[in-house]
Design a protein around this motif. Structure first.
Motif, PDB file in Angstrom:
ATOM      1  N   PRO A  36       0.811  -1.232   0.000  1.00 28.83           N
ATOM      2  CA  PRO A  36       0.000   0.000   0.000  1.00 28.83           C
ATOM      3  C   PRO A  36       0.842   1.278   0.000  1.00 28.83           C
ATOM      4  N   LEU A  37       2.009   1.240   0.647  1.00 29.68           N
ATOM      5  CA  LEU A  37       2.861   2.433   0.680  1.00 29.68           C
ATOM      6  C   LEU A  37       3.487   2.715  -0.685  1.00 29.68           C
ATOM      7  N   TRP A  38       3.689   1.653  -1.490  1.00 30.47           N
ATOM      8  CA  TRP A  38       4.168   1.894  -2.855  1.00 30.47           C
ATOM      9  C   TRP A  38       3.178   2.773  -3.619  1.00 30.47           C
ATOM     10  N   LEU A  39       1.887   2.468  -3.411  1.00 31.39           N
ATOM     11  CA  LEU A  39       0.867   3.211  -4.148  1.00 31.39           C
ATOM     12  C   LEU A  39       0.805   4.663  -3.689  1.00 31.39           C
ATOM     13  N   LEU A  40       1.070   4.906  -2.397  1.00 30.83           N
ATOM     14  CA  LEU A  40       1.165   6.298  -1.931  1.00 30.83           C
ATOM     15  C   LEU A  40       2.321   7.008  -2.619  1.00 30.83           C
ATOM     16  N   ASP A  41       3.454   6.319  -2.720  1.00 28.14           N
ATOM     17  CA  ASP A  41       4.635   6.926  -3.350  1.00 28.14           C
ATOM     18  C   ASP A  41       4.398   7.194  -4.833  1.00 28.14           C
ATOM     19  N   GLU A  42       3.558   6.348  -5.466  1.00 29.43           N
ATOM     20  CA  GLU A  42       3.291   6.512  -6.892  1.00 29.43           C
ATOM     21  C   GLU A  42       2.435   7.740  -7.177  1.00 29.43           C
ATOM     22  N   GLY A  43       1.792   8.243  -6.128  1.00 28.44           N
ATOM     23  CA  GLY A  43       0.939   9.415  -6.315  1.00 28.44           C
ATOM     24  C   GLY A  43      -0.301   9.107  -7.126  1.00 28.44           C
ATOM     25  N   MET A  44      -1.060   8.116  -6.689  1.00 28.21           N
ATOM     26  CA  MET A  44      -2.296   7.749  -7.382  1.00 28.21           C
ATOM     27  C   MET A  44      -3.222   8.965  -7.449  1.00 28.21           C
TER      28      MET A  44
END
Length: 833
Positions: A36-44
């Motif tokens: 889930p933190l990857w998706l935060l970093d991706e800037g969804m």
């Protein structure tokens, strides 16, 4: 480094390019805590929703992810639960439960501010998870083709799922965090399984450093095992973890034990998934769980002790390898593990569908088949759920949501209780002060486990006593119930009174009747036997506080050995049932068979549903139709053996059944109890309609009436191929006895069949399908001499010995040397010509 890091690029690429991704990764790989933190970093572009099947897991993961970011929960990472929410305008990742997601979709069908939904631990396949996923798929296909969805689990990659989701992109993470040693310790000493758990746990933790996680089926098991461990190992820190604990108490079990202190966590399968309990490196698996099974007959969830599935066993073992190398002790054998079901039964096949079909009609569909569910429930269970919604006026007969249904759907409780609260609020607006608060109390209590333990429940099913106990013990003891009361009462607080000390307890039966109108019941006697308005029998202990009540309404039931036992109930009066129109009330001419008087009477009666409440003293004229219907009811309740079957009638049934079984080419109708009950109008009731007593009914010649089920040709076949009597050479008529397990038999004096070379036959002898009669040959004193089904063999064989014996006993009678060619006789030698 978490194992899932090895497929990070594939995960991010799949979310960008595929609307649906299946991610399979073992426990501890980082699905919930890293991805889930990857998706935060991706800037969804929109929010990410991370779904958890349990509230404690949702809150714990939100706290963990916030800590990883160095932020308080509620900033970029928040959580949203039914009674607890921490989000802000900055929140980009919300950890929620499936129920919360369903409510979000109902209020915003486009999920306009959401870009990605992660279903964690999807292998559990709860009914809400299946339904939520179906709504998400519906949104993807019709409104949001840009919405990304990922299903995550350690054991998800089954053919059934992948075949139903051909458009999904499958990703697999092979790595494990740490190795887990598996040790099998089955119950070789045949101890009770709880004793085996205690024994193995004490032995395992004696020299163990760290946290031990013990999986047990339910709360009662946890509390018993905890007490035994603390009695024998007082220096160990023992924590409990089960579903109906307050969230704050659950979280205490997740923290690490004090330094140099051994810790034991006794948990239900709530700890199988998502939760990370600090320091666990030893798991002890009892092999059992309690599954919630919804019983249609009681409309109640029952916790059933069951063996776990292989998938569950793998999940449990994985808890030991989350943070370090670990060990799992399975308290069953390896062969037991291999015999376990691969997966647990699907929840949607054994759950209460009423909440789901209410959500379905809110969504705008009239059948669950209109939704892309991975598994459809059984049709008859869904039909019953729709019927319940119609009865509660939450939807109409076309399964369209009513205005009342819209109001009830907004309340966070079961639709039955939402209906009860809304009805109470309507009544309070007409002057019934405090009724809405009381309804919220009833709903909150009945949705939880009974607050009375087994000792308090003995001979006390009173709901009023439980409410009194709750109010006096207060919020400190039952905070989780008071929290739910507060949430349910919140929409009505401004216009309704909220005084716990002045509750309209006399209307408690009215409230429960609104939730369960079919459970209004009348006392049959003073020994605890009641019958509901739809003729279901309810039982409670003869000494119970409600035994003297004329009418009760049942809030909770259980079923044991085909009996429905009352668990929680309250009294209600006839006046209340009429005043509040709680049951269908009709006037009807009712025929009754009074057994003690052996007669039929007809009276004008008042009925609640199908239950006679009042009967006029004046007897009305009886119609033949009414009498026939009464005898039909008696036979359906008591069975056909209630009739007086004569020897001739019994033999007719046996003759017919014998022909059907052993001469099937004759194509006679199959005669059994089901057929006779179904055809009562053809053979019995036309004659029974003129019988006004059981004595008169018993005089009917059933052997003649049964023949009405056969046409003329079939009757002739029956008489010819299965005759009632065998007529011997001397003209004697001897009754043939029929038996479904043995050949037909006839008894007659041996002297009267002299001259017969072969055994006589019955059946279809015209085409060579005759069956030899069994002959019971009698002496002149009418005592059995010989039983044979092969007369020719008897004459040629053992007859010689019989002849010698008979000549000695009965010298005046005729005992020829060649009986097959001798003259048959019923006389002594002196009177023979």
């Amino acid at each position: 480094m978490f194992p899932i890091e090895s497929i990070k690029s594939q995960v991010l690429s799949s979310i960008k390019h595929h609307s649906l991704t299946l991610l399979v990764a073992p426990p501890g790989a980082g699905k919930s805590t890293v991805l889930p933190l990857w998706l935060l970093d991706e800037g969804m572009p929109g929010k990410v929703l991370l779904l958890q099947p349990r509230r404690v897991a949702a809150k714990n993961i939100a706290l963990y992810l916030s800590k990883q970011l160095g932020e308080p929960v509620g900033k970029r990472v928040g959580y949203r639960l039914r009674n607890d929410t921490k989000v802000s305008k900055d929140t980009k990742l919300e950890v929620i439960t499936e129920g919360v997601l369903i409510r979000m979709m109902q209020s915003d069908p486009e999920l306009s501010d959401v870009s990605c939904i992660l279903f964690d631990e999807f292998h559990e396949r709860s009914a809400q998870a299946d339904f939520a996923f179906a709504l998400v798929r519906d949104i993807q296909s019709g409104l949001r083709d840009d919405l990304n969805v990922m299903l995550m689990s350690a054991t998800l990659a089954s053919d059934a799922i992948t075949q139903r989701l051909p458009d999904a992109n499958l990703l697999v993470s092979e790595g494990k965090m740490f190795e887990v040693e598996i040790d099998y310790q089955p119950n070789a000493r045949q101890l009770h399984w709880r004793e085996h758990v205690v024994s193995c746990t004490l032995r395992a933790i004696e020299h163990h450093q760290g946290t031990t996680l013990v999986f047990l089926p339910g709360r009662a098991d946890i509390e018993q095992v905890a007490q035994q461990i603390m009695d024998k190992q007082a220096d160990h820190h023992v924590s409990l973890l089960f579903g109906d604990m307050p969230l704050a108490e659950q979280q205490k079990a997740l923290v690490a034990a004090p330094k140099n202190t051994a810790k034991v966590v006794l948990a239900t399968n709530i700890a199988e998934t998502s939760l990370t309990i600090d320091g666990v490196n030893l798991v002890i698996d009892s092999g059992f769980e309690k599954q919630a099974v919804f019983e249609q007959n009681t409309q109640t969830n029952r916790l059933q002790l069951s063996k776990i599935s292989q998938a569950s066993a793998i999940q449990r073992a994985g808890r030991a390898g989350r943070l370090m190398p670990g060990k799992c002790i399975r308290l069953y054998s390896q062969s037991d593990f291999e015999r376990m079901a691969k997966h647990a039964p699907l929840a949607i096949s054994q759950t209460d569908l009423i909440p789901l079909v209410l959500e379905a009609t809110r969504w705008g569909v009239s059948s669950l088949e209109q939704l892309p569910l991975l598994t459809q429930p059984k049709a008859f269970i869904e039909k019953q759920a729709w019927q319940s919604l119609v009865q509660l006026t939450l939807c109409d007969k076309q399964h369209k949501l009513t205005k009342h249904g819209e109001q009830c759907a907004m309340l966070p409780c079961h639709p039955r209780f939402a209906h009860m609260i809304e009805k109470a609020n309507e009544a309070e607006s007409n002057g019934q002060d405090g009724l809405t608060l009381l309804a919220c109390i009833v709903a909150s209590m009945l949705e939880q486990k009974d607050i009375f333990d087994q000792r308090q429940s003995i001979c006390n099913v009173s709901l009023a006593h439980r409410i009194d106990h709750l109010v006096h013990q207060g919020e400190q003891r039952y905070s989780f119930i008071f929290k739910q009361i507060s949430q349910l009462f919140s929409p009505y607080k401004k216009q309704c009174s909220g005084n716990f000390s002045h509750l309209p307890m006399s209307l408690l039966g009215v409230l429960v009747s609104w939730a369960y109108p079919e459970r209004i019941a009348k006392a049959r006697n003073k020994s605890g036997s009641f019958v509901s308005i739809y003729n279901k029998g309810y039982e409670l202990a003869e000494e119970d506080v409600l035994c003297d009540e004329s009418f009760i309404v049942v809030a909770q039931l259980s079923q044991y050995e085909q009996k429905l036992t009352v668990r929680i109930a309250c009294p209600i009066s006839v006046e209340q049932i009429k005043q509040w129109q709680l049951a269908p009330i009709t006037q009807k001419l009712v025929c009754l068979f009074e057994k003690d008087k052996d007669k039929i009477t007809a009276n004008d009666c008042e009925l609640f549903g199908e239950l006679v409440v009042n009967r006029s003293s004046k007897t009305q004229a009886l119609s033949e139709e009414s009498v026939a219907d009464l005898w039909r009811t008696q036979l359906e309740e008591n069975g056909l053996n209630w009739l007086d079957w004569s020897v001739d009638a019994t033999q007719l049934r046996l003759r017919w059944q014998w022909l059907s079984k052993y001469q099937p080419h004759l194509s006679l109708p199959v005669l059994d109890d089901a057929m006779l009950l179904a055809e009562l109008d053809t053979w019995l009731l036309p004659s029974a309609a003129s019988c006004y007593s059981k004595k008169a009914l018993n005089k009917l010649k059933l052997e003649e009436l049964l023949l009405h089920l056969l046409d003329y040709q079939q009757q002739q076949t029956l008489h010819q191929c299965a005759p009632t009597h065998y007529v011997g050479p001397t003209g004697r008529r001897c009754r043939i006895t029929y038996d479904m397990e043995n050949p037909p038999k006839v008894s007659l004096p041996m002297q009267e069949i002299y001259g017969l070379a072969q055994s006589p036959q019955i059946g279809d002898v015209t085409i060579g399908k005759g069956v030899d009669l069994v002959l019971e040959l009698m002496s002149p004193a009418n005592r059995p001499i010989q039983i044979t089904s092969d007369l020719a063999q008897f004459w040629a064989g053992s007859y010689k010995a019989v002849q010698k014996d008979m000549k000695a006993q009965y010298p005046k009678h005729y005992w020829p040397d060649d009986p097959a060619n001798a003259q048959p006789t019923n006389k002594t030698k002196r009177f023979m010509s």
